[in-house]
Motif scaffolding. Structure first.
Motif, PDB file in Angstrom:
ATOM      1  N   GLY A  39     -11.296  -3.559 -24.038  1.00 27.90           N
ATOM      2  CA  GLY A  39     -11.117  -2.553 -23.000  1.00 27.90           C
ATOM      3  C   GLY A  39     -11.389  -3.128 -21.622  1.00 27.90           C
ATOM      4  N   PRO A  40     -11.160  -2.343 -20.551  1.00 27.98           N
ATOM      5  CA  PRO A  40     -11.333  -2.842 -19.179  1.00 27.98           C
ATOM      6  C   PRO A  40     -12.714  -3.414 -18.890  1.00 27.98           C
ATOM      7  CG  PRO A  40     -10.224  -0.720 -19.176  1.00 27.98           C
ATOM      8  CD  PRO A  40     -10.663  -0.956 -20.586  1.00 27.98           C
ATOM      9  N   SER A  41     -13.774  -2.739 -19.350  1.00 26.40           N
ATOM     10  CA  SER A  41     -15.138  -3.236 -19.099  1.00 26.40           C
ATOM     11  C   SER A  41     -15.330  -4.611 -19.714  1.00 26.40           C
ATOM     12  CB  SER A  41     -16.174  -2.264 -19.675  1.00 26.40           C
ATOM     13  OG  SER A  41     -16.080  -1.001 -19.082  1.00 26.40           O
ATOM     14  N   ASP A  42     -14.804  -4.783 -20.918  1.00 26.05           N
ATOM     15  CA  ASP A  42     -14.922  -6.040 -21.642  1.00 26.05           C
ATOM     16  C   ASP A  42     -14.134  -7.140 -20.933  1.00 26.05           C
ATOM     17  OD1 ASP A  42     -15.885  -7.275 -24.281  1.00 26.05           O
ATOM     18  OD2 ASP A  42     -13.752  -7.731 -24.362  1.00 26.05           O
ATOM     19  N   VAL A  43     -12.917  -6.807 -20.508  1.00 26.08           N
ATOM     20  CA  VAL A  43     -12.064  -7.772 -19.791  1.00 26.08           C
ATOM     21  C   VAL A  43     -12.751  -8.214 -18.502  1.00 26.08           C
ATOM     22  CG1 VAL A  43      -9.878  -8.053 -18.547  1.00 26.08           C
ATOM     23  CG2 VAL A  43      -9.905  -6.901 -20.770  1.00 26.08           C
ATOM     24  N   ALA A 185     -11.215   2.435 -24.669  1.00 24.12           N
ATOM     25  CA  ALA A 185      -9.809   2.317 -24.297  1.00 24.12           C
ATOM     26  C   ALA A 185      -9.020   1.457 -25.280  1.00 24.12           C
ATOM     27  CB  ALA A 185      -9.699   1.726 -22.892  1.00 24.12           C
ATOM     28  N   ALA A 186      -9.679   0.456 -25.872  1.00 19.18           N
ATOM     29  CA  ALA A 186      -8.965  -0.459 -26.774  1.00 19.18           C
ATOM     30  C   ALA A 186      -8.353   0.263 -27.980  1.00 19.18           C
ATOM     31  CB  ALA A 186      -9.895  -1.579 -27.237  1.00 19.18           C
ATOM     32  N   PRO A 187      -9.080   1.148 -28.679  1.00 19.16           N
ATOM     33  CA  PRO A 187      -8.464   1.877 -29.786  1.00 19.16           C
ATOM     34  C   PRO A 187      -7.313   2.774 -29.339  1.00 19.16           C
ATOM     35  CG  PRO A 187     -10.853   1.997 -29.938  1.00 19.16           C
ATOM     36  CD  PRO A 187     -10.532   1.418 -28.589  1.00 19.16           C
ATOM     37  N   ALA A 188      -7.425   3.347 -28.136  1.00 25.40           N
ATOM     38  CA  ALA A 188      -6.335   4.171 -27.605  1.00 25.40           C
ATOM     39  C   ALA A 188      -5.098   3.315 -27.362  1.00 25.40           C
ATOM     40  CB  ALA A 188      -6.774   4.858 -26.313  1.00 25.40           C
ATOM     41  N   LEU A 189      -5.324   2.117 -26.827  1.00 27.51           N
ATOM     42  CA  LEU A 189      -4.213   1.182 -26.610  1.00 27.51           C
ATOM     43  C   LEU A 189      -3.550   0.812 -27.936  1.00 27.51           C
ATOM     44  CD1 LEU A 189      -5.226  -1.471 -23.912  1.00 27.51           C
ATOM     45  CD2 LEU A 189      -3.113  -0.133 -23.988  1.00 27.51           C
ATOM     46  N   THR A 190      -4.360   0.565 -28.948  1.00 24.69           N
ATOM     47  CA  THR A 190      -3.832   0.191 -30.264  1.00 24.69           C
ATOM     48  C   THR A 190      -2.911   1.275 -30.812  1.00 24.69           C
ATOM     49  OG1 THR A 190      -5.795  -1.135 -30.790  1.00 24.69           O
ATOM     50  CG2 THR A 190      -4.461  -0.373 -32.648  1.00 24.69           C
ATOM     51  N   ASP A 191      -3.317   2.532 -30.669  1.00 24.09           N
ATOM     52  CA  ASP A 191      -2.522   3.623 -31.226  1.00 24.09           C
ATOM     53  C   ASP A 191      -1.274   3.925 -30.410  1.00 24.09           C
ATOM     54  OD1 ASP A 191      -4.140   3.860 -33.386  1.00 24.09           O
ATOM     55  OD2 ASP A 191      -4.701   5.951 -33.056  1.00 24.09           O
ATOM     56  N   VAL A 192      -1.327   3.746 -29.097  1.00 31.68           N
ATOM     57  CA  VAL A 192      -0.101   3.967 -28.319  1.00 31.68           C
ATOM     58  C   VAL A 192       0.878   2.816 -28.561  1.00 31.68           C
ATOM     59  CG1 VAL A 192      -0.779   2.873 -26.123  1.00 31.68           C
ATOM     60  CG2 VAL A 192       0.804   4.800 -26.108  1.00 31.68           C
ATOM     61  N   LEU A 193       0.350   1.618 -28.785  1.00 35.67           N
ATOM     62  CA  LEU A 193       1.218   0.476 -29.136  1.00 35.67           C
ATOM     63  C   LEU A 193       1.878   0.702 -30.498  1.00 35.67           C
ATOM     64  CD1 LEU A 193      -1.085  -2.462 -27.969  1.00 35.67           C
ATOM     65  CD2 LEU A 193       1.281  -2.103 -27.196  1.00 35.67           C
ATOM     66  N   GLN A 196       1.309   5.917 -32.763  1.00 35.48           N
ATOM     67  CA  GLN A 196       0.574   7.063 -33.310  1.00 35.48           C
ATOM     68  C   GLN A 196       0.393   8.159 -32.252  1.00 35.48           C
ATOM     69  OE1 GLN A 196      -0.368   3.919 -33.967  1.00 35.48           O
ATOM     70  NE2 GLN A 196      -0.195   3.806 -36.194  1.00 35.48           N
ATOM     71  N   ILE A 197       0.312   7.756 -30.990  1.00 38.28           N
ATOM     72  CA  ILE A 197       0.323   8.698 -29.870  1.00 38.28           C
ATOM     73  C   ILE A 197       1.420   8.250 -28.910  1.00 38.28           C
ATOM     74  CG2 ILE A 197      -2.076   9.464 -29.992  1.00 38.28           C
ATOM     75  CD1 ILE A 197      -2.807   7.347 -27.936  1.00 38.28           C
ATOM     76  N   GLN A 198       1.951   9.198 -28.148  1.00 42.89           N
ATOM     77  CA  GLN A 198       3.083   8.866 -27.271  1.00 42.89           C
ATOM     78  C   GLN A 198       2.657   8.167 -25.982  1.00 42.89           C
ATOM     79  OE1 GLN A 198       2.561  12.013 -28.499  1.00 42.89           O
ATOM     80  NE2 GLN A 198       4.170  12.114 -30.051  1.00 42.89           N
ATOM     81  N   THR A 199       1.540   8.624 -25.407  1.00 39.35           N
ATOM     82  CA  THR A 199       1.092   8.064 -24.128  1.00 39.35           C
ATOM     83  C   THR A 199      -0.407   7.843 -24.143  1.00 39.35           C
ATOM     84  OG1 THR A 199       0.613  10.179 -23.006  1.00 39.35           O
ATOM     85  CG2 THR A 199       2.910   9.416 -22.965  1.00 39.35           C
ATOM     86  N   ALA A 200      -0.899   7.134 -23.152  1.00 41.34           N
ATOM     87  CA  ALA A 200      -2.342   6.927 -22.998  1.00 41.34           C
ATOM     88  C   ALA A 200      -2.645   6.678 -21.533  1.00 41.34           C
ATOM     89  CB  ALA A 200      -2.820   5.755 -23.843  1.00 41.34           C
ATOM     90  N   ILE A 201      -3.847   7.020 -21.144  1.00 47.25           N
ATOM     91  CA  ILE A 201      -4.345   6.667 -19.818  1.00 47.25           C
ATOM     92  C   ILE A 201      -5.481   5.681 -20.039  1.00 47.25           C
ATOM     93  CG2 ILE A 201      -5.467   7.479 -17.713  1.00 47.25           C
ATOM     94  CD1 ILE A 201      -4.019  10.113 -18.043  1.00 47.25           C
ATOM     95  N   VAL A 202      -5.266   4.460 -19.599  1.00 46.84           N
ATOM     96  CA  VAL A 202      -6.249   3.389 -19.823  1.00 46.84           C
ATOM     97  C   VAL A 202      -6.396   2.581 -18.546  1.00 46.84           C
ATOM     98  CG1 VAL A 202      -5.837   3.204 -22.308  1.00 46.84           C
ATOM     99  CG2 VAL A 202      -4.432   1.885 -20.741  1.00 46.84           C
TER     100      VAL A 202
END
Length: 320
Positions: A39-43, A185-193, A196-202
């Motif tokens: 996620g952003p904090s990790d990056v 944020a990373a799991p949300a990114l994984t699912d939008v990729l 599983q979900i259409q969009t994400a805010i990350v």
């Protein structure tokens, strides 16, 4: 004579702290990240900690502690020894929001930390899986209104700035995109990729590589203006005037950390963040370097608590 003895006793008790502060650090330092790896904090952390470790003469070990909307990590640091060996990369907005979002916290974001410095700021990005037939914010708004109840957005958790950015979008756009909370944020990114979900805010730094590779569609950023690192992606404010959500990161230590240690960390951190190579590297990943004195950091944290309180209450969001 008694007064002299008491004075010497006090000095004797303080002496080890003074010596420890002067020789600090003598061992590895843990930097606690409140969200999952990737996620952003990790990056952000992995972008400057190697150089900071070099500067301090001891390695910085990153430890990810996701969970409870960043409260797990915050509580862990708040209860750690005040010796400078456990630090917290705080997403200030998240912790400020939690002060209102949660009815009961086992720490206080203002009282239980020794602020060191702001580190960086970044925008968020609204992204979509390429299978969704939209390329722009206006197209997403039209698509959602034509398909009510069928479009969702992922965030790093209920009540986080990412979640509230989505609710703000819904309010201004007149949409009802469904919120799907994740533990980071990373799991949300994984699912939008994965679709599983259409969009994400990350965070923009986490999303940017996938947008540039074509694996995600970048619909808009949450800064008022387009970012210098991806000027081709519009600001959501170009469609929804004055729409703005910004993430600001800070390094803090447990409360009562000796001033000498706080000051040393502040000076070394600012020096590293202003290194042209580090600055350019972080900017390429979607961050703008922002630094401050410990006092300025404390004032900013307080101001964020005041700012987000009414917004959380108005949104009706609750974690309990």
């Amino acid at each position: 004579m008694r007064k002299i003895i008491l004075t010497l006793s006090v000095l004797g008790a303080l002496l080890p702290a003074v010596v420890n502060s002067q020789s600090y650090p003598t061992q590895a330092i843990k930097l606690i990240i409140p969200f999952a790896a990737g996620g952003p904090s990790d990056v952000l952390a992995r972008g400057f900690t190697p150089k900071l470790g070099e500067s301090l003469g001891q390695p910085i070990i990153i430890e990810n502690k996701p969970g409870a909307g960043a409260n797990l990590a915050a509580e862990y640091v708040a209860n750690s020894k005040s010796d400078g060996y456990t630090l917290f990369l705080m997403m200030v907005g998240t912790q400020a929001i939690n002060e209102t979002l949660y009815k009961k916290l086992n720490y206080n974001v203002v009282k239980d930390f020794s602020p060191i410095s702001l580190v960086a700021s970044s925008s968020l990005m609204l992204v979509a899986n390429p299978s969704v037939p939209v390329k722009t914010v206006p197209e997403l708004i039209a698509y959602e209104k034509a398909n009510p109840g069928k479009v969702s957005f992922g965030s790093s958790g209920a009540g986080t700035p990412l979640h509230l950015a989505g609710e703000l979008f819904n309010t201004q756009a007149g949409t009802n995109i469904l919120h799907v909370p994740y533990k980071g944020a990373a799991p949300a990114l994984t699912d939008v990729l994965g679709g599983q979900i259409q969009t994400a805010i990350v965070g923009t730094p986490a999303a940017l590589p996938y947008v540039k590779s074509g694996k995600l569609t970048g619909l808009g950023v949450t800064s008022l203006k387009r970012g210098s690192n991806a000027p081709e992606i519009p600001a959501i404010a170009e469609t929804l005037p004055k729409f703005e959500v910004e993430l600001v990161y800070a390094i803090v230590a447990p409360a009562s950390t000796p001033k000498a240690i706080v000051d040393k960390l502040n000076s070394q951190l600012i020096s590293v963040l202003n290194n042209p190579e580090i600055k350019t590297q972080l900017n390429s990943k979607g961050f703008d370097v922002v630094t401050s004195t410990p006092a300025q950091t404390a004032d900013y944290i307080k101001s964020e608590v005041v700012k987000w309180g009414p917004i959380v209450k108005k949104s009706g969001a609750s974690a309990e």
